[in-house]
Design a protein around this motif. Structure first.
Motif, PDB file in Angstrom:
ATOM      1  N   SER A 504       0.793  -1.073   0.100  1.00  0.00           N
ATOM      2  CA  SER A 504       0.098  -0.042   0.026  1.00  0.00           C
ATOM      3  C   SER A 504       0.879   1.287   0.106  1.00  0.00           C
ATOM      4  O   SER A 504       2.055   1.167   0.508  1.00  0.00           O
ATOM      5  CB  SER A 504      -0.793  -0.008   1.384  1.00  0.00           C
ATOM      6  N   ARG A 505       0.319   2.315  -0.510  1.00  0.00           N
ATOM      7  CA  ARG A 505       0.892   3.647  -0.534  1.00  0.00           C
ATOM      8  C   ARG A 505       0.469   4.243   0.836  1.00  0.00           C
ATOM      9  O   ARG A 505      -0.572   4.151   1.351  1.00  0.00           O
ATOM     10  CB  ARG A 505       0.810   4.555  -1.632  1.00  0.00           C
ATOM     11  N   THR A 506       1.423   5.081   1.497  1.00  0.00           N
ATOM     12  CA  THR A 506       0.928   5.649   2.762  1.00  0.00           C
ATOM     13  C   THR A 506       1.438   6.952   2.635  1.00  0.00           C
ATOM     14  O   THR A 506       2.127   7.739   1.946  1.00  0.00           O
ATOM     15  CB  THR A 506       1.640   4.820   3.907  1.00  0.00           C
ATOM     16  N   ASP A 507       0.759   7.793   3.419  1.00  0.00           N
ATOM     17  CA  ASP A 507       0.914   9.526   3.677  1.00  0.00           C
ATOM     18  C   ASP A 507       0.512   9.995   5.072  1.00  0.00           C
ATOM     19  O   ASP A 507      -0.346   9.355   5.720  1.00  0.00           O
ATOM     20  CB  ASP A 507       0.259  10.169   2.535  1.00  0.00           C
ATOM     21  N   MET A 508       1.019  10.889   5.623  1.00  0.00           N
ATOM     22  CA  MET A 508       0.507  11.501   6.705  1.00  0.00           C
ATOM     23  C   MET A 508      -0.148  12.810   6.568  1.00  0.00           C
ATOM     24  O   MET A 508       0.521  13.706   5.710  1.00  0.00           O
ATOM     25  CB  MET A 508       1.955  11.652   7.489  1.00  0.00           C
ATOM     26  N   VAL A 509      -1.341  13.114   6.931  1.00  0.00           N
ATOM     27  CA  VAL A 509      -2.147  14.362   6.437  1.00  0.00           C
ATOM     28  C   VAL A 509      -2.581  14.919   8.055  1.00  0.00           C
ATOM     29  O   VAL A 509      -3.076  14.209   8.719  1.00  0.00           O
ATOM     30  CB  VAL A 509      -3.228  13.884   5.622  1.00  0.00           C
ATOM     31  N   ASN A 526     -13.126  11.912   9.892  1.00  0.00           N
ATOM     32  CA  ASN A 526     -11.888  12.523   9.683  1.00  0.00           C
ATOM     33  C   ASN A 526     -11.091  12.390  10.872  1.00  0.00           C
ATOM     34  O   ASN A 526     -11.361  12.064  12.072  1.00  0.00           O
ATOM     35  CB  ASN A 526     -12.011  13.830   9.062  1.00  0.00           C
ATOM     36  N   PHE A 527      -9.705  12.708  10.667  1.00  0.00           N
ATOM     37  CA  PHE A 527      -8.876  12.870  11.903  1.00  0.00           C
ATOM     38  C   PHE A 527      -9.343  14.118  12.803  1.00  0.00           C
ATOM     39  O   PHE A 527      -9.762  15.008  12.027  1.00  0.00           O
ATOM     40  CB  PHE A 527      -7.501  13.116  11.363  1.00  0.00           C
ATOM     41  N   THR A 528      -8.858  13.985  13.878  1.00  0.00           N
ATOM     42  CA  THR A 528      -9.061  15.318  14.738  1.00  0.00           C
ATOM     43  C   THR A 528      -7.630  15.546  15.342  1.00  0.00           C
ATOM     44  O   THR A 528      -6.878  14.333  15.483  1.00  0.00           O
ATOM     45  CB  THR A 528     -10.224  14.838  15.918  1.00  0.00           C
ATOM     46  N   ASP A 529      -7.377  16.597  15.937  1.00  0.00           N
ATOM     47  CA  ASP A 529      -6.234  16.965  16.859  1.00  0.00           C
ATOM     48  C   ASP A 529      -5.978  15.771  17.762  1.00  0.00           C
ATOM     49  O   ASP A 529      -7.002  15.298  18.662  1.00  0.00           O
ATOM     50  CB  ASP A 529      -6.102  18.144  17.260  1.00  0.00           C
ATOM     51  N   GLY A 530      -4.852  15.318  17.677  1.00  0.00           N
ATOM     52  CA  GLY A 530      -4.537  14.294  18.883  1.00  0.00           C
ATOM     53  C   GLY A 530      -4.606  12.903  18.465  1.00  0.00           C
ATOM     54  O   GLY A 530      -4.409  11.969  19.263  1.00  0.00           O
ATOM     55  N   THR A 531      -5.303  12.698  17.370  1.00  0.00           N
ATOM     56  CA  THR A 531      -5.413  11.152  16.638  1.00  0.00           C
ATOM     57  C   THR A 531      -4.408  10.452  16.722  1.00  0.00           C
ATOM     58  O   THR A 531      -3.150  10.879  16.423  1.00  0.00           O
ATOM     59  CB  THR A 531      -6.014  11.271  15.383  1.00  0.00           C
ATOM     60  N   PRO A 532      -4.216   9.127  17.600  1.00  0.00           N
ATOM     61  CA  PRO A 532      -3.193   8.512  17.692  1.00  0.00           C
ATOM     62  C   PRO A 532      -2.431   7.952  16.224  1.00  0.00           C
ATOM     63  O   PRO A 532      -3.544   7.957  15.312  1.00  0.00           O
ATOM     64  CB  PRO A 532      -3.284   7.220  18.711  1.00  0.00           C
ATOM     65  N   TYR A 533      -1.281   7.543  16.053  1.00  0.00           N
ATOM     66  CA  TYR A 533      -0.775   6.825  14.849  1.00  0.00           C
ATOM     67  C   TYR A 533      -1.322   5.643  14.585  1.00  0.00           C
ATOM     68  O   TYR A 533      -1.407   5.391  13.300  1.00  0.00           O
ATOM     69  CB  TYR A 533       0.999   6.768  15.105  1.00  0.00           C
ATOM     70  N   SER A 562       2.207  -4.518  12.900  1.00  0.00           N
ATOM     71  CA  SER A 562       1.365  -3.864  13.799  1.00  0.00           C
ATOM     72  C   SER A 562       0.069  -3.397  13.441  1.00  0.00           C
ATOM     73  O   SER A 562      -0.433  -2.933  12.375  1.00  0.00           O
ATOM     74  CB  SER A 562       2.083  -2.282  13.905  1.00  0.00           C
ATOM     75  N   PRO A 563      -0.932  -3.376  14.506  1.00  0.00           N
ATOM     76  CA  PRO A 563      -2.332  -3.439  14.264  1.00  0.00           C
ATOM     77  C   PRO A 563      -2.688  -1.841  14.376  1.00  0.00           C
ATOM     78  O   PRO A 563      -2.123  -1.137  15.056  1.00  0.00           O
ATOM     79  CB  PRO A 563      -3.040  -3.749  15.577  1.00  0.00           C
ATOM     80  N   MET A 564      -3.414  -1.765  13.368  1.00  0.00           N
ATOM     81  CA  MET A 564      -3.987  -0.513  13.172  1.00  0.00           C
ATOM     82  C   MET A 564      -5.617  -0.314  13.032  1.00  0.00           C
ATOM     83  O   MET A 564      -6.042  -1.295  12.468  1.00  0.00           O
ATOM     84  CB  MET A 564      -3.511   0.237  11.546  1.00  0.00           C
ATOM     85  N   THR A 565      -6.301   0.395  13.515  1.00  0.00           N
ATOM     86  CA  THR A 565      -7.784   0.694  13.756  1.00  0.00           C
ATOM     87  C   THR A 565      -8.206   1.592  12.536  1.00  0.00           C
ATOM     88  O   THR A 565      -7.712   2.867  12.537  1.00  0.00           O
ATOM     89  CB  THR A 565      -8.113   1.077  14.966  1.00  0.00           C
ATOM     90  N   VAL A 566      -9.097   1.013  11.700  1.00  0.00           N
ATOM     91  CA  VAL A 566      -9.520   1.862  10.594  1.00  0.00           C
ATOM     92  C   VAL A 566     -10.710   3.044  11.371  1.00  0.00           C
ATOM     93  O   VAL A 566     -11.600   2.261  11.744  1.00  0.00           O
ATOM     94  CB  VAL A 566     -10.145   1.073   9.356  1.00  0.00           C
ATOM     95  N   ILE A 567     -10.540   4.113  11.344  1.00  0.00           N
ATOM     96  CA  ILE A 567     -11.459   5.155  11.358  1.00  0.00           C
ATOM     97  C   ILE A 567     -12.461   5.858  10.384  1.00  0.00           C
ATOM     98  O   ILE A 567     -13.485   6.362  10.693  1.00  0.00           O
ATOM     99  CB  ILE A 567     -11.022   6.121  12.545  1.00  0.00           C
TER     100      ILE A 567
END
Length: 776
Positions: A504-509, A526-533, A562-567
């Motif tokens: 997969s391609r990845t980015d940080m926004v 969407n992301f909010t301030d403080g959303t964990p990695y 590493s586990p990631m949760t889809v929000i």
């Protein structure tokens, strides 16, 4: 000498026919010279380098879902490790491309294309050092080598070595030498400055954006190293994701000769082949048109040939006269083609991206000379042989067998070519329009961006400053832009097993990115301030490849185990302007808290109105935060246009070839119809005496032409279909070859032929038969 005199006299005598022949050859020569010079230019990259046969670039090929293709960058640690591990490698170098960056000299601002390189750069890639020690010029911190032309821009005739510049307007660097300007046909062009690197920053963990080149020992082959490269990466402690990928057989490492680095993806060779075929086609059509007009003149010149033979001229003399005549006409056409190319040099440079002086450089002069020779041979041999074969008896019987079949064959060839290019230009135009109108998955209107080297505190200040600006609608920050195909990659694994499902391609926004880009959020939040990695947003394709048929929100995905949760789930968007692909995409939250440094932070801004005033207002606001920084804004729509330049240039090239072919064929068709009417003058007069109407005469000529035209059109559109089908395979999104495209092309050619025939036969069809017989 006498034969040359005769050839010159005949050339001046038959002005009307010779003008048509010269115009035909001029068009063929002009396009042929440009096309083949461009092809040779494109296929001779990096040939200026000494020891080029021993220099190779490191490449990696990935074959995984979501990440397929060849990539020419790798980790910075690879180059020195290759030199240390393999005795076949004499030396190796690495560098990182920075693009256009600002410099300051004597309080004047300049911009130069820069790479950051290690000390071995000139040992591998000898660009030709004019001043300075190539082995020591990049040793130590803050040293810079500059190109000859950049040195003149900065210092005029002064010696630049030892002078100080300010890199990015704040960091002082010392000029340690000057190298020769890079030729246009180099993968390094338009390199103007080489900055010494900071070795302490290079590790397996700071990115894989380094070009890596090696120079092999004489007589050794890099293919002997390639089988050992998997073990090489594992032995040197490559990151876990790379080791996992190697163990699953996903990457393949290989070396490419420095002279072939622009040929790896096959597009350059494919496009050179297509342009070459089109160039040969226009050369062939123009030469055959010359032959057709020459053969049409044979009946009128047969008496002259018979007279020459009666006065002692042999077959060799007639051949020589004909060859001299063609040489004179081709010389005239070459002069006109040169004038035409010079007059259109601005358009040529826009079309090819290469100055005309570079395209016809002396080192590649053999390419245009070969084109001239080819045109001469194609145009001269058939007429010369036909003229020489005319017997004295046939000449004075007012005939030469009239060579009608030759004319029909040549006309058929021209019509096949016209049909082919007419259909192909339709298809290239439709494909370009389809590509431009594609839904990219984001809204690129009123969108600008700039790339920043900054820290999190300053980035926050930028964001807060712009939020108060009335010209700005949205602000977003990320590490990439959708125009960049080189997004970072990550492996989606099956649970904690590290078995790869896909790449997969990845980015940080940040929180404003989706709204700024106009990317639709189809599920979740969407992301909010403080959303964990470990809370991520994925696109629709990512969810599909995971096999999630229900709501993906709340699902667990594994990134390198590493586990990631889809929000949230976003709509798919394309990451290239041309041959756009939709990769699986995974987004992390870009936090601007703490004290982080960013080498390449992308600030994207959606304006309320796209105009220069709004852009100046944005720049002025950012300058209030950091007055010393220069901001270079890119307009998304303009960048999309730039990215599509090659496809637009190709479309325009095909259109130009099509128009030139049509003009040449029209001249041949007019000559053929005129000759047929002249040959059949008595027949037409007798038919009119016996009651034939003007329409009957025109129908007669059209019927005879249709016997040639219809099969030729069918062959032309069939070949266009086969050729276009292969050409379209290079596009991920391509048009469907509907039947009506070929019908329109065929109808266009048929109507043109009919109109020319009706126009040319109008006078004879309505003429007085008595006068026609009297003057015949």
């Amino acid at each position: 000498m006498k034969n040359l005199f005769f050839a010159l006299r005949y050339s001046l005598k038959s002005l009307r026919g010779n003008i048509s022949r010269v115009v035909s050859i001029t068009l063929g020569l002009a396009l042929g010279l440009l096309a083949f010079s461009f092809i040779v230019f494109d296929l001779s990259y990096n040939s200026f380098l000494p020891d080029k046969e021993r220099v190779y670039q490191f490449w990696v090929h990935y074959d995984a879902d979501g990440l397929k293709g060849n990539f020419d960058t790798t980790f910075g640690t690879v180059a020195p490790a290759l030199k240390g591990d393999f005795p076949q490698v004499e030396t190796a170098t690495r560098f990182r491309r920075e693009g256009a960056v600002p410099f300051e000299s004597d309080k004047r601002d300049f911009e130069a294309n820069l790479v950051v390189a290690d000390t071995s750069f000139f040992d591998v890639l000898d660009l030709g050092v004019i001043s300075g020690d190539p082995h020591r010029a990049l040793a130590g911190k803050d040293k810079v080598m500059i190109s000859e032309s950049f040195a003149r821009r900065l210092f005029g005739r002064e010696d630049p070595v030892g002078k100080e510049l300010k890199y990015q307007n704040k960091r002082p660097v010392t000029v340690s030498g000057v190298f020769k300007d890079i030729p246009h046909n180099s993968t390094l062009w338009p390199l103007e400055a080489i900055l010494s690197e900071n070795d302490s920053e290079i590790s397996w963990n700071n990115g894989d954006g380094f070009d890596t080149y090696i120079k092999m020992q004489p007589g050794t082959d890099p293919r002997t190293i390639e089988p050992e490269l998997n073990a090489f990466f594992i032995r040197h402690g490559a990151p876990d994701f790379m080791v996992d990928a190697i163990q699953q057989g996903l990457p393949r490492f290989f070396f490419v000769p420095v002279t072939s680095t622009n040929l790896v993806d096959g597009n350059t060779v494919r496009m050179a082949l297509i342009i070459g075929i089109l160039a040969l086609l226009i050369i062939f059509v123009s030469s055959m048109n010359y032959v057709l007009i020459s053969v049409s003149m044979l009946v009128r010149r047969s008496k002259t040939i018979g007279t020459l033979k009666c006065n002692g001229a042999g077959r060799g003399d007639i051949l020589a006269i004909s060859l001299y005549e063609t040489a004179l006409l081709v010389s005239a056409a070459l002069l006109l083609a040169t004038v035409l190319i010079y007059a259109m040099r601005a358009q040529v440079e826009t079309l090819t991206g290469i100055p005309v002086s570079v395209l016809f450089a002396p080192a590649r002069i053999w390419a245009p000379l070969s084109v001239i020779l080819l045109v001469f041979l194609l145009s001269s041999l058939i007429p010369a042989l036909l003229f020489a074969s005319v017997s004295v008896q046939a000449a004075f019987r007012n005939g030469s067998g009239n060579r009608r079949r030759w004319k029909q064959l040549l006309l058929a060839i021209e019509l096949i070519c016209v049909s082919f290019v007419t259909v192909f230009v339709l298809i290239t135009g439709l494909q370009f329009r389809h590509m431009v109108s594609l839904d990219m998955g984001y809204q690129h209107d009123r969108l600008i961006y700039t790339e920043l080297k900054t820290d999190s505190r300053t980035a926050n200040l930028y964001r807060e400053a712009l939020r108060s600006l009335p010209e700005v609608e949205w602000i977003g920050m990320s590490l990439n832009v959708p125009l960049n195909k080189f997004y970072n990659g990550t492996l989606c694994t099956e649970g904690a097993t590290n078995n790869t499902l896909f790449s997969s391609r990845t980015d940080m926004v940040d929180t404003g990115y989706l709204a700024t880009m106009g990317i639709e959020l189809v599920a979740g939040r969407n992301f909010t301030d403080g959303t964990p990695y470990d809370q991520v947003i994925v696109n629709e394709l990512y969810a599909k490849l995971q096999g999630w048929t229900d709501d993906p929100v709340g699902k667990i995905t594994y990134n390198f185990g590493s586990p990631m949760t889809v929000i949230g789930v976003i709509r798919d968007f394309k990451i290239k302007a041309v041959n756009a692909e939709v990769p699986p995409m995974l987004l992390h939250f870009l936090s601007l808290q703490g004290n982080q440094n960013f080498d390449n932070l992308v600030l994207s801004i959606r304006l309320r109105e796209m105009d220069s005033r709004s852009i100046r207002a944005v720049e002025a606001k950012l300058k209030q935060v950091t007055p010393q920084v220069r901001f270079k804004f890119q307009i998304f729509d303009e960048q999309l246009t730039v990215e599509r330049h090659y496809e637009r240039a190709f479309r325009n090239t095909v259109t130009t070839v099509s128009l030139a072919t049509l003009i040449i064929a029209l001249m041949g068709l007019i000559g053929y119809v005129n000759d047929e009417i002249r040959r059949r003058t008595k027949e037409i007069a007798i038919r009119k005496v016996n009651g034939a109407t003007a329409r009957d005469i025109q129908r007669l000529i059209l019927h005879d032409l249709s016997v040639i035209t219809l099969p030729a059109i069918l062959l032309g559109i069939t070949s266009a279909y086969l050729f276009s089908r292969e050409w379209l395979m290079r596009f991920n999104d391509r048009i469907t070859l509907h039947w009506w495209i070929f019908a329109v092309g065929a109808l266009f050619v048929a109507v043109i032929v009919a109109c020319v025939a009706l126009w040319q036969t109008h006078r004879s069809a309505h003429g007085d038969p008595i006068k026609m017989i009297r003057t015949e």
